[in-house]
Motif scaffolding. Sequence first.
Motif, PDB file in Angstrom:
ATOM      1  N   GLY A 242      90.380  42.365  67.927  1.00 41.15           N
ATOM      2  CA  GLY A 242      90.705  43.354  66.909  1.00 41.15           C
ATOM      3  C   GLY A 242      90.489  42.936  65.471  1.00 41.15           C
ATOM      4  N   TRP A 243      89.924  41.738  65.251  1.00 35.25           N
ATOM      5  CA  TRP A 243      89.624  41.308  63.889  1.00 35.25           C
ATOM      6  C   TRP A 243      88.357  42.005  63.402  1.00 35.25           C
ATOM      7  CZ3 TRP A 243      92.285  37.425  61.056  1.00 35.25           C
ATOM      8  CH2 TRP A 243      93.275  36.742  61.768  1.00 35.25           C
ATOM      9  N   ARG A 244      88.338  42.409  62.134  1.00 34.43           N
ATOM     10  CA  ARG A 244      87.102  42.859  61.506  1.00 34.43           C
ATOM     11  C   ARG A 244      86.375  41.598  61.054  1.00 34.43           C
ATOM     12  NH1 ARG A 244      88.506  46.425  56.997  1.00 34.43           N
ATOM     13  NH2 ARG A 244      88.482  48.167  58.470  1.00 34.43           N
ATOM     14  N   THR A 245      85.294  41.288  61.735  1.00 36.10           N
ATOM     15  CA  THR A 245      84.696  39.952  61.627  1.00 36.10           C
ATOM     16  C   THR A 245      83.331  39.992  60.956  1.00 36.10           C
ATOM     17  OG1 THR A 245      85.834  39.344  63.671  1.00 36.10           O
ATOM     18  CG2 THR A 245      84.072  37.888  62.927  1.00 36.10           C
ATOM     19  N   THR A 246      83.170  39.125  59.960  1.00 37.57           N
ATOM     20  CA  THR A 246      81.896  38.937  59.288  1.00 37.57           C
ATOM     21  C   THR A 246      81.341  37.584  59.670  1.00 37.57           C
ATOM     22  OG1 THR A 246      82.562  40.271  57.376  1.00 37.57           O
ATOM     23  CG2 THR A 246      80.729  38.739  57.057  1.00 37.57           C
ATOM     24  N   VAL A 247      80.097  37.563  60.154  1.00 36.82           N
ATOM     25  CA  VAL A 247      79.450  36.288  60.457  1.00 36.82           C
ATOM     26  C   VAL A 247      78.461  35.974  59.339  1.00 36.82           C
ATOM     27  CG1 VAL A 247      79.753  36.476  62.940  1.00 36.82           C
ATOM     28  CG2 VAL A 247      77.682  37.362  61.919  1.00 36.82           C
ATOM     29  N   ALA A 248      78.477  34.738  58.894  1.00 33.47           N
ATOM     30  CA  ALA A 248      77.585  34.289  57.831  1.00 33.47           C
ATOM     31  C   ALA A 248      76.653  33.226  58.395  1.00 33.47           C
ATOM     32  CB  ALA A 248      78.393  33.720  56.665  1.00 33.47           C
ATOM     33  N   GLY A 249      75.398  33.296  58.030  1.00 30.76           N
ATOM     34  CA  GLY A 249      74.421  32.317  58.484  1.00 30.76           C
ATOM     35  C   GLY A 249      73.185  32.350  57.616  1.00 30.76           C
ATOM     36  N   ARG A 250      72.350  31.329  57.760  1.00 32.00           N
ATOM     37  CA  ARG A 250      71.169  31.229  56.910  1.00 32.00           C
ATOM     38  C   ARG A 250      69.964  31.982  57.467  1.00 32.00           C
ATOM     39  NH1 ARG A 250      70.993  24.835  55.271  1.00 32.00           N
ATOM     40  NH2 ARG A 250      71.264  24.564  57.492  1.00 32.00           N
ATOM     41  N   ASP A 251      69.907  32.147  58.788  1.00 40.82           N
ATOM     42  CA  ASP A 251      68.713  32.691  59.430  1.00 40.82           C
ATOM     43  C   ASP A 251      68.876  34.193  59.680  1.00 40.82           C
ATOM     44  OD1 ASP A 251      66.366  33.065  60.844  1.00 40.82           O
ATOM     45  OD2 ASP A 251      67.232  32.378  62.741  1.00 40.82           O
ATOM     46  N   PRO A 252      68.110  35.042  58.999  1.00 38.92           N
ATOM     47  CA  PRO A 252      68.275  36.487  59.165  1.00 38.92           C
ATOM     48  C   PRO A 252      67.979  36.969  60.584  1.00 38.92           C
ATOM     49  CG  PRO A 252      66.338  35.995  57.821  1.00 38.92           C
ATOM     50  CD  PRO A 252      67.084  34.715  57.989  1.00 38.92           C
TER      51      PRO A 252
ATOM     52  N   GLY B  46      75.649  29.977  68.995  1.00 40.66           N
ATOM     53  CA  GLY B  46      76.472  28.891  69.514  1.00 40.66           C
ATOM     54  C   GLY B  46      77.958  29.144  69.404  1.00 40.66           C
ATOM     55  N   LEU B  47      78.694  28.091  69.034  1.00 45.51           N
ATOM     56  CA  LEU B  47      80.143  28.192  68.949  1.00 45.51           C
ATOM     57  C   LEU B  47      80.576  29.245  67.935  1.00 45.51           C
ATOM     58  CD1 LEU B  47      83.029  27.281  69.530  1.00 45.51           C
ATOM     59  CD2 LEU B  47      82.717  25.455  67.838  1.00 45.51           C
ATOM     60  N   GLY B  48      79.917  29.289  66.780  1.00 41.63           N
ATOM     61  CA  GLY B  48      80.303  30.259  65.764  1.00 41.63           C
ATOM     62  C   GLY B  48      80.244  31.678  66.283  1.00 41.63           C
ATOM     63  N   LEU B  49      79.196  31.997  67.038  1.00 43.31           N
ATOM     64  CA  LEU B  49      79.062  33.342  67.596  1.00 43.31           C
ATOM     65  C   LEU B  49      80.120  33.591  68.665  1.00 43.31           C
ATOM     66  CD1 LEU B  49      77.636  36.031  67.722  1.00 43.31           C
ATOM     67  CD2 LEU B  49      75.908  34.988  69.211  1.00 43.31           C
TER      68      LEU B  49
ATOM     69  N   ARG C 153      92.874  43.135  60.136  1.00 38.16           N
ATOM     70  CA  ARG C 153      92.752  41.749  59.696  1.00 38.16           C
ATOM     71  C   ARG C 153      91.276  41.393  59.577  1.00 38.16           C
ATOM     72  NH1 ARG C 153      96.067  38.501  64.029  1.00 38.16           N
ATOM     73  NH2 ARG C 153      94.722  39.780  65.358  1.00 38.16           N
ATOM     74  N   ASN C 154      90.928  40.765  58.480  1.00 37.00           N
ATOM     75  CA  ASN C 154      89.537  40.433  58.187  1.00 37.00           C
ATOM     76  C   ASN C 154      89.284  38.935  58.321  1.00 37.00           C
ATOM     77  OD1 ASN C 154      88.435  43.101  57.177  1.00 37.00           O
ATOM     78  ND2 ASN C 154      90.228  42.871  55.857  1.00 37.00           N
ATOM     79  N   ALA C 155      88.154  38.611  58.926  1.00 34.70           N
ATOM     80  CA  ALA C 155      87.790  37.210  59.160  1.00 34.70           C
ATOM     81  C   ALA C 155      86.342  36.965  58.773  1.00 34.70           C
ATOM     82  CB  ALA C 155      87.988  36.846  60.626  1.00 34.70           C
ATOM     83  N   ILE C 156      86.082  35.768  58.287  1.00 34.49           N
ATOM     84  CA  ILE C 156      84.720  35.285  58.053  1.00 34.49           C
ATOM     85  C   ILE C 156      84.509  34.056  58.926  1.00 34.49           C
ATOM     86  CG2 ILE C 156      83.164  34.168  56.406  1.00 34.49           C
ATOM     87  CD1 ILE C 156      84.417  35.810  54.197  1.00 34.49           C
ATOM     88  N   VAL C 157      83.358  34.001  59.607  1.00 31.95           N
ATOM     89  CA  VAL C 157      82.980  32.831  60.404  1.00 31.95           C
ATOM     90  C   VAL C 157      81.663  32.312  59.855  1.00 31.95           C
ATOM     91  CG1 VAL C 157      82.467  31.911  62.693  1.00 31.95           C
ATOM     92  CG2 VAL C 157      84.106  33.798  62.443  1.00 31.95           C
ATOM     93  N   THR C 158      81.653  31.103  59.295  1.00 38.60           N
ATOM     94  CA  THR C 158      80.396  30.531  58.823  1.00 38.60           C
ATOM     95  C   THR C 158      79.651  29.910  60.000  1.00 38.60           C
ATOM     96  OG1 THR C 158      81.228  28.300  58.304  1.00 38.60           O
ATOM     97  CG2 THR C 158      81.502  30.010  56.624  1.00 38.60           C
ATOM     98  N   GLY C 159      78.330  29.886  59.897  1.00 34.75           N
ATOM     99  CA  GLY C 159      77.534  29.423  61.038  1.00 34.75           C
ATOM    100  C   GLY C 159      77.824  30.282  62.254  1.00 34.75           C
ATOM    101  N   GLY C 160      77.997  31.578  62.031  1.00 35.91           N
ATOM    102  CA  GLY C 160      78.495  32.464  63.090  1.00 35.91           C
ATOM    103  C   GLY C 160      77.452  33.228  63.860  1.00 35.91           C
ATOM    104  N   SER C 161      76.179  32.936  63.646  1.00 40.51           N
ATOM    105  CA  SER C 161      75.141  33.751  64.290  1.00 40.51           C
ATOM    106  C   SER C 161      74.670  33.195  65.627  1.00 40.51           C
ATOM    107  CB  SER C 161      73.939  33.892  63.349  1.00 40.51           C
ATOM    108  OG  SER C 161      73.324  32.629  63.123  1.00 40.51           O
TER     109      SER C 161
END
Length: 268
Positions: A28-38, A15-18, A5-13
């Motif tokens: 067990g989720w294949r998780t992608t975190v998206a954020g603005r700050d590298p 705080g709460l998103g992480l 199962r694949n998931a995307i979390v925005t603002g995930g780098s």
Amino acid sequence: MSEVRNAIVTGGSRGLGLAVARRLARDGWRTTVAGRDPESLRRAKEEAEAEQLELRTVQADVTSEDSVRELFAKVTATEPLHLCVNNAGRNLSRLLVRAARPGSAAAEPDGVLRHSLEDWENTVRLCLTGVFLAGREAAAAMIRHQVPGAIVNVSSGLAGGAYGQSAYTAAKAGVEALTRTWSYELGEYGIRVVGVAPGVMDGQALHDKLARHPEHARYMERLKSTIPLGRWAQEDEIADAVCFAAENRYLTGSVIRIDGGGPPGWVP
């Protein structure tokens, strides 16, 4: 072998998103975190690896339509999307208007300080428009791959209104309206939409703000005393609610309030 199962979390780098992303990865989720700050994305990935958790990272700006389209195109090019957690946002405290102190350079000619349009637009763009853009692309990906997925929108315990929070509370009220609206529209595709409305979270962002503003710290202590459980939420407690929303197959159109009993919008 069960499907990944694949998931995307925005603002995930951070705080709460992480916290949500790490919990999903543990489950067990294949998780992608998206954020603005590298740099924050790099740290999030390294910290997860130290715990033998895999997080994929993508730099993306949820306020940009092109950036959001690129994010979802990259993640869903060869695999379906099962979950999108719309977490990106920020809390901005501004009074609508207030009388200026004598000699204040920020006051307008009538002696009144006004909530700036720029602050309003930036907050609404991040906290509401970003949810719209990411939710739209998540739903499109799920329909394209014919996946009965879930969209979880992070609202706020203050969505009903709060002192000094015009832009933030208006945006979060909008997030809750989108949650209900999308549940009506997307149910026929097997896509569930759920809101999670946290109270104040006892995380690094709060600690940093209180350290910078002693007067605000005293106000927050008074506010905390009005909460039935007498404390702020832990990020992992909110992450638990997000994961419950992601997993419960008959939950849609609801907003889960997890605020320790709920503080009022203002404490004198």
